[in-house]
Motif scaffolding. Sequence first.
Motif, PDB file in Angstrom:
ATOM      1  N   LEU A  76       0.837  -1.198   0.000  1.00  0.00           N
ATOM      2  CA  LEU A  76       0.000   0.000   0.000  1.00  0.00           C
ATOM      3  C   LEU A  76       0.872   1.249   0.000  1.00  0.00           C
ATOM      4  N   LYS A  77       1.961   1.174   0.756  1.00  0.00           N
ATOM      5  CA  LYS A  77       2.859   2.323   0.877  1.00  0.00           C
ATOM      6  C   LYS A  77       3.428   2.706  -0.494  1.00  0.00           C
ATOM      7  N   THR A  78       3.767   1.683  -1.277  1.00  0.00           N
ATOM      8  CA  THR A  78       4.324   1.957  -2.606  1.00  0.00           C
ATOM      9  C   THR A  78       3.276   2.640  -3.492  1.00  0.00           C
ATOM     10  N   VAL A  79       2.042   2.146  -3.436  1.00  0.00           N
ATOM     11  CA  VAL A  79       0.977   2.785  -4.226  1.00  0.00           C
ATOM     12  C   VAL A  79       0.847   4.245  -3.807  1.00  0.00           C
ATOM     13  N   SER A  80       0.834   4.454  -2.496  1.00  0.00           N
ATOM     14  CA  SER A  80       0.707   5.808  -1.964  1.00  0.00           C
ATOM     15  C   SER A  80       1.854   6.700  -2.456  1.00  0.00           C
ATOM     16  N   PRO A  85       9.598  10.597  -4.861  1.00  0.00           N
ATOM     17  CA  PRO A  85      10.708   9.896  -5.517  1.00  0.00           C
ATOM     18  C   PRO A  85      10.911   8.549  -4.834  1.00  0.00           C
ATOM     19  N   SER A  86      11.977   7.901  -5.033  1.00  0.00           N
ATOM     20  CA  SER A  86      12.351   6.654  -4.363  1.00  0.00           C
ATOM     21  C   SER A  86      11.430   5.493  -4.723  1.00  0.00           C
ATOM     22  N   VAL A  87      10.771   5.589  -5.867  1.00  0.00           N
ATOM     23  CA  VAL A  87      10.083   4.410  -6.399  1.00  0.00           C
ATOM     24  C   VAL A  87      10.755   4.094  -7.731  1.00  0.00           C
ATOM     25  N   GLN A  88      11.081   2.833  -7.937  1.00  0.00           N
ATOM     26  CA  GLN A  88      11.729   2.472  -9.200  1.00  0.00           C
ATOM     27  C   GLN A  88      10.796   2.688 -10.382  1.00  0.00           C
ATOM     28  N   THR A 109       8.457  -0.204 -11.209  1.00  0.00           N
ATOM     29  CA  THR A 109       7.404  -0.366 -10.205  1.00  0.00           C
ATOM     30  C   THR A 109       6.340   0.718 -10.388  1.00  0.00           C
ATOM     31  N   ARG A 110       6.805   1.946 -10.609  1.00  0.00           N
ATOM     32  CA  ARG A 110       5.897   3.073 -10.815  1.00  0.00           C
ATOM     33  C   ARG A 110       4.957   2.784 -11.995  1.00  0.00           C
ATOM     34  N   GLU A 111       5.558   2.278 -13.066  1.00  0.00           N
ATOM     35  CA  GLU A 111       4.747   1.975 -14.239  1.00  0.00           C
ATOM     36  C   GLU A 111       3.716   0.889 -13.949  1.00  0.00           C
ATOM     37  N   ARG A 112       4.124  -0.122 -13.198  1.00  0.00           N
ATOM     38  CA  ARG A 112       3.198  -1.210 -12.890  1.00  0.00           C
ATOM     39  C   ARG A 112       2.013  -0.660 -12.085  1.00  0.00           C
ATOM     40  N   LEU A 161       2.923  15.443 -17.543  1.00  0.00           N
ATOM     41  CA  LEU A 161       2.738  14.734 -16.272  1.00  0.00           C
ATOM     42  C   LEU A 161       4.082  14.197 -15.759  1.00  0.00           C
ATOM     43  N   GLN A 162       4.948  13.823 -16.690  1.00  0.00           N
ATOM     44  CA  GLN A 162       6.297  13.418 -16.261  1.00  0.00           C
ATOM     45  C   GLN A 162       7.033  14.597 -15.624  1.00  0.00           C
ATOM     46  N   GLU A 163       6.888  15.765 -16.238  1.00  0.00           N
ATOM     47  CA  GLU A 163       7.530  16.970 -15.684  1.00  0.00           C
ATOM     48  C   GLU A 163       6.985  17.271 -14.293  1.00  0.00           C
ATOM     49  N   ILE A 164       5.658  17.122 -14.150  1.00  0.00           N
ATOM     50  CA  ILE A 164       5.023  17.417 -12.865  1.00  0.00           C
ATOM     51  C   ILE A 164       5.530  16.445 -11.808  1.00  0.00           C
ATOM     52  N   GLN A 165       5.677  15.183 -12.220  1.00  0.00           N
ATOM     53  CA  GLN A 165       6.137  14.174 -11.265  1.00  0.00           C
ATOM     54  C   GLN A 165       7.642  14.268 -11.034  1.00  0.00           C
ATOM     55  N   ASP A 166       8.274  15.168 -11.808  1.00  0.00           N
ATOM     56  CA  ASP A 166       9.677  15.475 -11.565  1.00  0.00           C
ATOM     57  C   ASP A 166      10.599  14.278 -11.663  1.00  0.00           C
ATOM     58  N   ARG A 167      10.367  13.476 -12.685  1.00  0.00           N
ATOM     59  CA  ARG A 167      11.303  12.376 -12.894  1.00  0.00           C
ATOM     60  C   ARG A 167      12.638  12.943 -13.356  1.00  0.00           C
ATOM     61  N   PRO A 168      13.690  12.161 -13.199  1.00  0.00           N
ATOM     62  CA  PRO A 168      15.005  12.674 -13.615  1.00  0.00           C
ATOM     63  C   PRO A 168      14.961  13.091 -15.081  1.00  0.00           C
ATOM     64  N   ARG A 169      15.388  14.290 -15.347  1.00  0.00           N
ATOM     65  CA  ARG A 169      15.238  14.852 -16.679  1.00  0.00           C
ATOM     66  C   ARG A 169      16.021  14.103 -17.744  1.00  0.00           C
TER      67      ARG A 169
END
Lengths: 344, 344
Positions: free
Chosen positions: A17-21, A28-31, A34-37, A310-318
């Motif tokens: 549940l924590k990972t979903v949250s 950050p700190s989700v692979q 995993t994020r995609e799944r 949405l990727q920009e908003i989620q601030d994934r590594p550029r």
Amino acid sequence: MRRPTIKDVAERAQVSLKTVSRVINDEPSVQARTRERVQEAIAGLGYQPDPSARSLRSAQSYAIGLIYDNPNPYYVIAMQNGVLAVCRETGYGLQIHPCDSSSPKLASEIIRLVQHARLAGLVLAPPMSERQELVSELIANGIRLVRVVSAAADPQDGSACIYVDDRDAAYEITEHLIQLGHSRIGFLWGGKSHGSSWERHKGYKEALHDYGIALDEALVVEGDYSFDDGFRGARRLLALPDRPTAIFGSNDEIAAGVLAAAKSSGMNVPYDLSIAGFEDSPFSKQSWPALTTAKQATEEIAQHAARRLLQEIQDRPRKALSNEGFSPQLIVRGSTAPPRPKAR
Amino acid sequence: MRRPTIKDVAERAQVSLKTVSRVINDEPSVQARTRERVQEAIAGLGYQPDPSARSLRSAQSYAIGLIYDNPNPYYVIAMQNGVLAVCRETGYGLQIHPCDSSSPKLASEIIRLVQHARLAGLVLAPPMSERQELVSELIANGIRLVRVVSAAADPQDGSACIYVDDRDAAYEITEHLIQLGHSRIGFLWGGKSHGSSWERHKGYKEALHDYGIALDEALVVEGDYSFDDGFRGARRLLALPDRPTAIFGSNDEIAAGVLAAAKSSGMNVPYDLSIAGFEDSPFSKQSWPALTTAKQATEEIAQHAARRLLQEIQDRPRKALSNEGFSPQLIVRGSTAPPRPKAR
């Protein structure tokens, strides 16, 4: 059917549940995998996270904005529908903001708008997307955005964008007319505030050059992306002593104006005059004859823009993100044909 | 220029700060005339109240929603622009929500949407606005809304609406064709989920009846508000042994399909066939010949709907509000003419 819960998402994605949250809260700190799944599970179940917690936390509303200034309803609706498709997948709302791109206070208006509505980010359509100063000011004010621009290659200026190669498609249209046997080819400009107008003009010029046809400036008329300017421009070209045998309008609205001008002069299209447009709007299929044009996948382009935002908003590594390019495709229909043979 | 403050509004409206605050916070106990004066000052100064306080107080975002399901870009853009004009005056954002009106779970989808985005209220466009059960369920769930419906008179069912008298305009179009000398007049339906389709069909039938022309069901074809259905319907009518001399398409998209079908059969419009549409879309002015149609002031209608919604949101005493009606106006252009005299 009961509404899916965060627990359903966790079970489907086989994570805690924590990972979903974490994924929902854009932490950050989700692979990446995993994020995609988790995101797939959210989309598959139609799960809608409760936005209020996030909204209070981030002081942002759970909505993005689409900023445009375009007189063409088909283009605007296609942009909206593309962005909305991604909003629906992700639970974001879409606020629309048509604006006046010539306003001298545009940057402060947009900044105020984003703050006022607490938007999470913006999709900028042309021509706003192509004004570098405006874009820099928005970014400097902390606004997340993605631009849709007309360019033959990735501008690589550090901001996120989707680029559309109008020049290449305009080259193809002009080449098609040349290969039919035309050498007197008129060109009607779109609005000069749009990068696409310049790119399409370049494609026209380059094709003429490559086929050894001298550019006749008398056959090139300035105007806007509108039916009325197409009509006016065509009347002017058709009144020339050595009139063109083909006219390339910078979009389908312009080409529709050319078609009306030709018909109102009693001309038979395509035999007296070939006409080409750009965009593949519904009109281009519905006119008689149907228009030769370039298919611009506006809805798909808008989807990619929204995903990128949405990727920009989620601030994934550029560094993991690269800009995407689209190329419109030539579509040949009944409005173009070989010119009538000249009497000797 | 510095941003206007609440103090500027109070000075301009000649009221106390407390009164301005009351108006902004939609509190009762402000006289209607005072409220209007403050609202005028807000609009005149371009003052934008800070939404965050209000938003937290009311747990609503400072945005309204527009719900529609219409394949016609001109109609959708006109609706959006009308609502946006009022949003700009009042500082609300507009979220757009095209949806599938045939979805069996439409009510719960819309309710979830409003809760999710915390919308202050909704403008419902046809056909959603005309489904009484849906509207009742939304209202029962505490959703503020205004409907745009097709009706010859105020439906007076207790919910806020703007009604458009399509029947009367369709009568006028049919009467125009009859007065030109037509008696074999084809009719192409719009989608039956839209009240406007039924009203336009009624207007057609009533005009025929009043002029003593028997209704020939062979001349009436069902379909949707689309170019393709106009094309198909016209092909069917033009293949009849005793074909119509005029065709009335229920909107301009349908009429555009009729025009293409006539031209693809080598017919000369209007001399071989008169064609009328409905809506006064840009296409109706741009086709050759231009289309006789009925001007529907969609943008203005949408503005009135948005104003009415904001009144509902502000919860003014209901008895002071009455629903407003609009009547589309006949516009005669080149696509209609007397029928060719028959050989004796």
